[in-house]
Design a protein around this motif. Sequence first.
Motif, PDB file in Angstrom:
ATOM      1  N   UNK A 281       1.057  -1.597  -0.056  1.00  0.00           N
ATOM      2  CA  UNK A 281      -0.066   0.420   0.061  1.00  0.00           C
ATOM      3  C   UNK A 281       0.605   1.557  -0.032  1.00  0.00           C
ATOM      4  N   UNK A 282       0.702   2.128  -1.382  1.00  0.00           N
ATOM      5  CA  UNK A 282       1.526   3.582  -1.120  1.00  0.00           C
ATOM      6  C   UNK A 282       0.051   4.439  -0.635  1.00  0.00           C
ATOM      7  N   UNK A 283       0.860   6.031   0.187  1.00  0.00           N
ATOM      8  CA  UNK A 283       0.048   6.977   0.547  1.00  0.00           C
ATOM      9  C   UNK A 283       1.039   7.965   0.609  1.00  0.00           C
ATOM     10  N   UNK A 284       0.270   8.811   1.386  1.00  0.00           N
ATOM     11  CA  UNK A 284       0.977  10.591   0.937  1.00  0.00           C
ATOM     12  C   UNK A 284       0.322  11.304   2.166  1.00  0.00           C
ATOM     13  N   UNK A 285       1.467  11.698   2.898  1.00  0.00           N
ATOM     14  CA  UNK A 285       0.768  12.144   4.919  1.00  0.00           C
ATOM     15  C   UNK A 285       2.401  13.771   3.912  1.00  0.00           C
ATOM     16  N   UNK A 286       0.920  13.968   4.163  1.00  0.00           N
ATOM     17  CA  UNK A 286       1.645  16.095   3.702  1.00  0.00           C
ATOM     18  C   UNK A 286       1.669  16.642   5.259  1.00  0.00           C
ATOM     19  N   UNK A 287       2.246  17.381   6.007  1.00  0.00           N
ATOM     20  CA  UNK A 287       2.732  18.590   7.098  1.00  0.00           C
ATOM     21  C   UNK A 287       2.683  20.174   6.129  1.00  0.00           C
TER      22      UNK A 287
END
Length: 528
Positions: A281-287
């Motif tokens: 599974x690939x996912x993006x977390x931004x801040x």
Amino acid sequence: MRQMLRILFVLWTATCLSSVAWAADPPVAMCNNVTVEADANCSAMASIDDGSYDPGGGILTLIQVPAGPYPLGETVVKLIVVAESGLADTCEATVTVVDMTPPTVICPADIVVDNEPGQCGAYVSYDITATDNCSIVSPLGKQGASFYSVGVTIITPVVTDASGNEGTCSFKVIVKDTERPTINCPADIVQGTDPDICGALVNYVMSSSDNCPGVTISSDHPSGSIFPMGVTMVWLKAKDASGNQDSCSFTVTINDTQKPIIACPADMDVDNDAGMCGATVNYDVTATDDCDPNPNVVVTPLSGSFLPIGVSDVVAIATDASGNTETCVFKVTVHDVEKPAVTCPADVMQDNDPDQCGAIVTFTVDATDNCAGVMAAANPPSGAFFPIGITTVTAIATDLAGNEESCQFTVTINDIQKPTAICPGPIEQNNDPAQCSAVVNFDVSATDNCSGSSAIADPPSGSSFPIGTTSVVVVATDIAGLEDTCFFDVTVNDTEKPAVICPANIAETVAQGDTGKVVNFDVSATDN
């Protein structure tokens, strides 16, 4: 003296000649009250003649008594009008001299002084003089010290003479404010950042005092401004209305106390990878952060990790340059959507168990899956009792995710056991009344390993059997078409007597001479 003598002569002449009859008409004296303005000597010359004339057209001599100048106020004046003929006439009027000249007021030059310490003004004294053509009622002279406020005060003294005329002059009293204001700075301010900005709105209180009102305070960073993160030096300046100034300074320190903003994706639902009990599974977390353009983000487990079937919590932590942290959590649910594989045996054919309408059958069903824990179940299950005939068996493999796969096969149970026909013993029965037969009832039956078998008699029960012995055949048939036969006899005995029918009594007449007579009659009989 000469004027007085002249007046007396004219008056004597006019008196003496008034009794003499003249051919000419006397002059006509006409007077008018006169108001005139006093001159610099507080008097004035005036004529009360109002058009005196000589009817004869001669030249008149006009004499006023008194002749003037006239003093301030009212003076009764007599006018003597003398014609060339020597005739005269007189009249009287009032000469009113009024003072219309205001006094002359002499002011000092403009006065310029500094304020007294701590006072918004100064005490000032001065001299004022005045002159008038008549008399002064309210002279001023030297004035005592009065308090004058900072700024320009225009002084206009008024002097009044006896006639109420007012004179004035003007000069300025200028009081200069040379005293500086005092400004008070607040203590140094330390504050955290406001939400959504890399700084903070800071309010502070500043004050000042001065000998005069009207002090304005300015700041290079006004109260209510947004201050950036870090230390800012703030200068305050107080300026009074005269331009005197004072200043002070303090610091505003803004610390970054705001957490970064971290954005996790929404909870994710993914299907398993083919043949795998999980998924990559690939996912993006931004801040983002108000102050740090690139806050550090740590995600556990990392994007691209292999996650097992089920629910996994992914924890992401963002840290900005000031050490503030924020965490978000989302769930990744990996769904097992892959069906298990199920293998059924070949169709099964089997004979019934003895005296059973079916047979116990055993078989094996196999199942495999991408994840452990797959279960296979057959309906009916192996080891079950299967009835005569064809039964379809459905085998279902179910994994832990509830995915199912099925297969089918048939189990055929053949009925090879014949039924048993059951006959009654031999039957003997009398004929039915008046019948050369009898209706005979009997019971026949059949037994079999399966229900549904039947027994048929020929002739059947309830048939009319003739006198004598009849053989009955009973055939038992089961649902599989298997047969069995038995026999029994039915004997019907004729036990009924026949019936004789005589004619009615006969009476005949014998002819005379005869000894008898031939008589005919019918006798009959019936039987069942």
